[in-house]
Design an enzyme around this catalytic site. Structure first.
Site, PDB file in Angstrom:
ATOM      1  N   SER A 276       0.845  -1.198   0.000  1.00 59.62           N
ATOM      2  CA  SER A 276       0.000   0.000   0.000  1.00 59.62           C
ATOM      3  C   SER A 276       0.875   1.241   0.000  1.00 59.62           C
ATOM      4  O   SER A 276       2.003   1.218   0.499  1.00 59.62           O
ATOM      5  CB  SER A 276      -0.890   0.005   1.250  1.00 59.62           C
ATOM      6  OG  SER A 276      -1.499   1.273   1.443  1.00 59.62           O
TER       7      SER A 276
ATOM      8  N   TYR B  92      -1.685  -0.300  10.507  1.00 60.29           N
ATOM      9  CA  TYR B  92      -1.869  -0.768   9.128  1.00 60.29           C
ATOM     10  C   TYR B  92      -0.670  -0.388   8.272  1.00 60.29           C
ATOM     11  O   TYR B  92      -0.114  -1.221   7.544  1.00 60.29           O
ATOM     12  CB  TYR B  92      -3.149  -0.171   8.540  1.00 60.29           C
ATOM     13  CG  TYR B  92      -3.325  -0.463   7.070  1.00 60.29           C
ATOM     14  CD1 TYR B  92      -3.710  -1.729   6.642  1.00 60.29           C
ATOM     15  CD2 TYR B  92      -3.105   0.518   6.106  1.00 60.29           C
ATOM     16  CE1 TYR B  92      -3.853  -2.013   5.290  1.00 60.29           C
ATOM     17  CE2 TYR B  92      -3.257   0.255   4.768  1.00 60.29           C
ATOM     18  CZ  TYR B  92      -3.630  -1.014   4.356  1.00 60.29           C
ATOM     19  OH  TYR B  92      -3.769  -1.294   3.007  1.00 60.29           O
TER      20      TYR B  92
END
Length: 253
Positions: free
Chosen positions: A148, A161
Site C-alpha cells: 500500500s 496498518y
C-alpha cells in the site's frame, strides 16, 4: 492491452473472494492461466470459480485462512494435487483496521499482523520451492505482493496498518536479493485509494466518513485496474522485473 507469456501458467491468488484478488483471478484466467483461488469465504470462491469455468477458464476454489499455518499447508496440498507446481503467486489478502493507537485495539493489531505480514509469509513459504523450480527449468516465475502507499505515506490513525504494509514492502525488497539471483521475480505493488472491501472493514464511523470524503474528492482506482497492472507486470519477458510499482489516482498527492 496485450499480455504475453501468461497462457498455461499456474497461479495462486490469496484474497480471491473479492476486490483485487478476485479481479486478478478473472483477468489471469481469461489469459489462459490456471488460477487457484484462496480465501476464507468458500461460497464466494465457488461462485467465482464457476463463473471463470463458464467463461472457458480453469479455476480451483480453495477455502483457506492465511492466518493459520495448517490451513495454508492444506491449501497448498490441494493446489498441487489439482494443478501441480505453481509459477505465479499473488499475495492479495489483506485487512485494514484504522484506529488511534491510544485506543489500544490489540485484537485489530494482531489481525493485521497475522494477515498482512505473517499471512503473506505463510503463502510464500508454501510456494517458494515451486517458484524456484520453475525458474530453474527456464520458465517465468513471479511473486507479487500487494502492499500500500501507506507503507511510505503516513495517515493519522493508520499507524499499525501502515506499519504492516511497510513490513511487506521491505520483505519484498529483501526477497529480491534471495530470489532474484535464482531468476524468480519479486514485485511489490503499492496502490493508493482503491475501491475494494478494505474500506468496509473500518468500524470507526469518523474514519469511514473520511475515507468516503477522500474518494469523493480524489476519485479511486478500481480493482480491475490493479489486476491489469499485475497481468502486465507478470507478462513481461522473464528477464524483466518490475520490482516496485506505486499506483495512485491522478489527484492523490
Amino acid at each position: 492491452m496485450p499480455y504475453e507469456n501468461l497462457a498455461d501458467r499456474t497461479a495462486v491468488i490469496t484474497g480471491a473472494a473479492s476486490g483485487m484478488g478476485a479481479a486478478t483471478a478473472r483477468l489471469l484466467a481469461a489469459q489462459g492461466v490456471r488460477v487457484a483461488l484462496l480465501a476464507r469465504r468458500a461460497e464466494r470462491l465457488e461462485e467465482l470459480a464457476a463463473k471463470i469455468t463458464a467463461d472457458g477458464g480453469r479455476a480451483l476454489a480453495v477455502a483457506a485462512d492465511v492466518t493459520d499455518q495448517a490451513s495454508v499447508d492444506a491449501a497448498a496440498d490441494r493446489v498441487h494435487a489439482a494443478f501441480g507446481p505453481v509459477d505465479l503467486v499473488v499475495n492479495a489478502a489483506g485487512v485494514m483496521l484504522p484506529n488511534p493507537v491510544e485506543a489500544g485495539r490489540a485484537d485489530e493489531w494482531q489481525r493485521m499482523l497475522d494477515t498482512n505480514v505473517s499471512g503473506a509469509l505463510r503463502v510464500i513459504r508454501a510456494f517458494t520451492a515451486d517458484l524456484v523450480a520453475a525458474a530453474a527449468d527456464g520458465r517465468t516465475a513471479d511473486l507479487v505482493n500487494i502492499s500500500s502507499i501507506g507503507a511510505h505515506i503516513t495517515f493519522p490513525n493508520y499507524a499499525v496498518y501502515g506499519a504492516t504494509k511497510a513490513a511487506l514492502t521491505y520483505l519484498s525488497a529483501s526477497l529480491r536479493t534471495e530470489l532474484g539471483p535464482r531468476d524468480v521475480r519479486v514485485t511489490n505493488i503499492e496502490p493508493g485509494l482503491t475501491d475494494s472491501e478494505l474500506a468496509g472493514h473500518v468500524d470507526n464511523a469518523e474514519l469511514s466518513g473520511q475515507l468516503d470524503g477522500m474518494f469523493e474528492a480524489l476519485g479511486g482506482l478500481s480493482s480491475d485496474e490493479i489486476a491489469d497492472l499485475i497481468a502486465y507486470t507478470t507478462s513481461r519477458a522473464r528477464h524483466i522485473n518490475l520490482r516496485q510499482l506505486i499506483v495512485l489516482p491522478t489527484r492523490q498527492a
